[in-house]
Design an enzyme around this catalytic site. Structure first.
Site, mmCIF file in Angstrom:
data_model
loop_
_atom_site.group_PDB
_atom_site.id
_atom_site.type_symbol
_atom_site.label_atom_id
_atom_site.label_comp_id
_atom_site.label_asym_id
_atom_site.label_seq_id
_atom_site.Cartn_x
_atom_site.Cartn_y
_atom_site.Cartn_z
ATOM 1 N N ASP A 128 -52.191 84.245 33.455
ATOM 2 C CA ASP A 128 -52.817 84.598 34.735
ATOM 3 C C ASP A 128 -54.278 84.980 34.511
ATOM 4 O O ASP A 128 -55.146 84.665 35.333
ATOM 5 C CB ASP A 128 -52.083 85.758 35.410
ATOM 6 C CG ASP A 128 -50.764 85.348 36.032
ATOM 7 O OD1 ASP A 128 -50.579 84.143 36.293
ATOM 8 O OD2 ASP A 128 -49.921 86.230 36.253
ATOM 9 N N LYS B 120 -41.474 89.865 34.273
ATOM 10 C CA LYS B 120 -42.730 89.790 33.521
ATOM 11 C C LYS B 120 -42.977 91.016 32.640
ATOM 12 O O LYS B 120 -43.668 90.930 31.623
ATOM 13 C CB LYS B 120 -43.908 89.599 34.471
ATOM 14 C CG LYS B 120 -43.981 88.227 35.113
ATOM 15 C CD LYS B 120 -45.252 88.100 35.941
ATOM 16 C CE LYS B 120 -45.399 86.710 36.515
ATOM 17 N NZ LYS B 120 -46.695 86.535 37.239
ATOM 18 N N ALA C 35 -52.722 96.509 43.825
ATOM 19 C CA ALA C 35 -52.494 97.284 42.609
ATOM 20 C C ALA C 35 -51.240 96.834 41.866
ATOM 21 O O ALA C 35 -50.647 97.594 41.118
ATOM 22 C CB ALA C 35 -52.383 98.776 42.942
#
Length: 282
Positions: free
Chosen positions: A105, A69, A130
């Site tokens: 997302d 990603k 995180a």
């Protein structure tokens, strides 16, 4: 399928457990589209070649999953604002041989939250984690006017780095806290939303939760991004306490619906996608 069938796909490593092919192919069938969705396991040595191959094949678009990603950013022609803020891409559109990266997302998180509350403006959220999902949550919350975000993570320095990085790109009001029972008690007493972006509670660890049940108030919205199992212990506990809940499969389905619209130009059949995913999860 025919010689005119349009290809959409997933690239990542590994991809054999992905539910995206099931979800998207059901959606294509429901809308009568001559599209097919496949999953390709791509070795990191060949990521660049894979992306250029998809461009050459004139695929309509593709999803990107772990671990690519972030690596995909440098292989695209353009990146939209949300993806730039998050620092990751999960959806690519092939627009006349120009590869444009998005992060759906963010859309999935907003859509899931707004299914439970009319507006996020002025609300206060506790965000645990995180990683990439946490970054997307922050972008989503800030974009919709969330008043304050309390950030906790098992590794405090990682949370601090994430927050400092995002605060350079976004106007955000946040507080960092160490993750322990005392800080959880204090934070949960003052927030409207709890979001867990850690993998705690993922199958097969069905009896693990990052938050003790007794800390959950009935007026909270509790969102767990983990989608396998369908209901994590956190979600089950929140239901028992009377809170509004958002299981992780809702984010997965809704981000997929956003990808679907980017590729096809039409609204996704969310109910059909949800049925396909829930059936696959068992």
């Amino acid at each position: 399928m025919s010689s005119k069938t349009r290809l959409c796909c997933l690239i990542g490593h590994p991809v054999d457990k992905s539910l995206s092919p099931i979800m998207h192919n059901e959606a294509f069938r429901a809308k009568g589209l001559d599209y097919v969705y496949l999953a390709f396991d791509v070795d990191d040595l060949y990521l660049k070649e894979a992306v250029e191959g998809l461009r050459a094949l004139k695929v309509k678009g593709f999803n990107v999953t772990m671990p690519y990603k972030v690596a995909i950013l440098n292989l695209l022609d353009k990146i939209n604002e949300d993806a730039s803020f998050v620092g990751a891409v999960n959806t690519v559109v092939n627009d006349k041989d120009k590869l444009i990266g998005y992060n759906t997302d963010v859309d999935g998180i907003i859509s899931a939250l707004e299914s439970k509350v009319n507006s996020l403006k002025g609300l206060k959220a506790l965000l645990i984690g995180a990683g990439g999902a946490a970054r997307a949550c922050i972008v989503a919350l800030v974009s919709k006017g969330c008043n304050e975000i309390i950030i906790m993570n098992r590794t405090f320095d990682k949370a601090k780095q994430m927050a400092e990085d995002l605060s350079k790109k976004l106007s955000m009001n946040y507080n960092l806290e160490k993750l322990n029972i005392d800080s959880l008690k204090k934070a949960i007493s003052s927030v409207d939303i709890i979001i867990n972006t850690t993998p705690i509670g993922t199958y097969p660890n069905l009896d693990e939760s990052i938050i003790p049940q007794e800390l959950i108030r009935k007026d909270l919205i509790v969102f767990d991004v983990v989608y396998n199992p369908k209901k994590t212990k956190l979600i089950r506990d929140a239901e028992k306490m009377g809170a509004k809940t958002i299981p992780g499969y809702e984010m997965f389905i809704r981000q997929g619906a956003s990808s679907f619209k980017l590729w096809t130009g039409i609204d996704a059949p969310i109910d059909i996608m949800r049925r396909a995913v829930l059936k696959a999860l068992g």
